[in-house]
Design an enzyme around this catalytic site. Sequence first.
Site, PDB file in Angstrom:
ATOM      1  N   TYR A   1       0.817  -1.267  -0.012  1.00 44.15           N
ATOM      2  CA  TYR A   1      -0.081   0.028  -0.077  1.00 44.15           C
ATOM      3  C   TYR A   1       0.736   1.336   0.024  1.00 44.15           C
ATOM      4  CZ  TYR A   1      -3.811   2.994   1.372  1.00 44.15           C
ATOM      5  OH  TYR A   1      -4.807   3.936   1.671  1.00 44.15           O
TER       6      TYR A   1
ATOM      7  N   LYS B   1       0.929   4.118  -2.978  1.00 44.16           N
ATOM      8  CA  LYS B   1       0.550   5.396  -2.687  1.00 44.16           C
ATOM      9  C   LYS B   1       1.725   6.348  -2.829  1.00 44.16           C
ATOM     10  CE  LYS B   1      -3.764   4.914  -1.554  1.00 44.16           C
ATOM     11  NZ  LYS B   1      -4.859   5.393  -2.580  1.00 44.16           N
TER      12      LYS B   1
END
Length: 250
Positions: A151, A155
């Site tokens: 993640y 991001k």
Amino acid sequence: MAQKTAIVTGSARGIGAAVAKRLADDGLAVAVLDLKEEDCAATVSAITEAGGKAIAVGADVSDEASVAAAVEKVAAELGAPTVLVNNAGIIRDNMLFKMTVADWDAVMGVHLRGAFLMSRACQKHMVDANWGRIVNLSSTSALGNRGQANYSAAKAGMQGFTKTLAIELGKFGVTANAIGPGFIETEMTAATAARMGVPFEDFKAAIAGQTPVNRVGVPEDIAHTVSFFASEGAGYVSGQVIYVAGGPKD
């Protein structure tokens, strides 16, 4: 002026739903896009009952054909999409030594591949209009977060992607910016607390105590920021990352 059309991915609930509703309040026609069309019904109803214009669109943002069909549907039913909010996201948290290739690929597929495919499909409409707004959802996790190698990498990648879009598309009147939410109260963060075996209210209280403004975020906090980036007045703001996290971030 003709009504502008926005696509908000992952807008069946949570941050995406709040963004879709806010853009509709701002006067845009909104395509509420999520994996399953039927899941978008509540957001669409909230918009139409408030006097706005919206349609539900089911699409897998990580699939090229699905994205192409979705954007064509939006253009045909609402008008050429010149505002795109790449919000769709999933989490598959685990420590590095436990993380599977499938979990890595799934997160990269929805966040990065999805943002790429959606932006590529929409940019031609923006270039034709000589006006466009792309808003990508990053996260404070882009700065690193334990148990989120996939993640966090995705991001962080969203930020580099955003800055490159700003460079490439600026001469066509298209801006690209990113928002990095901190802790936002959503079903996703409630599920995280549940996995940790912590009552959600206690979880939120602990986060709030570490946040300068002494509260957690809500989806509307992100929607307000998207509204600015999507506005006419933000035409000289591009390639920026703003953390909406209740305090400064590095």
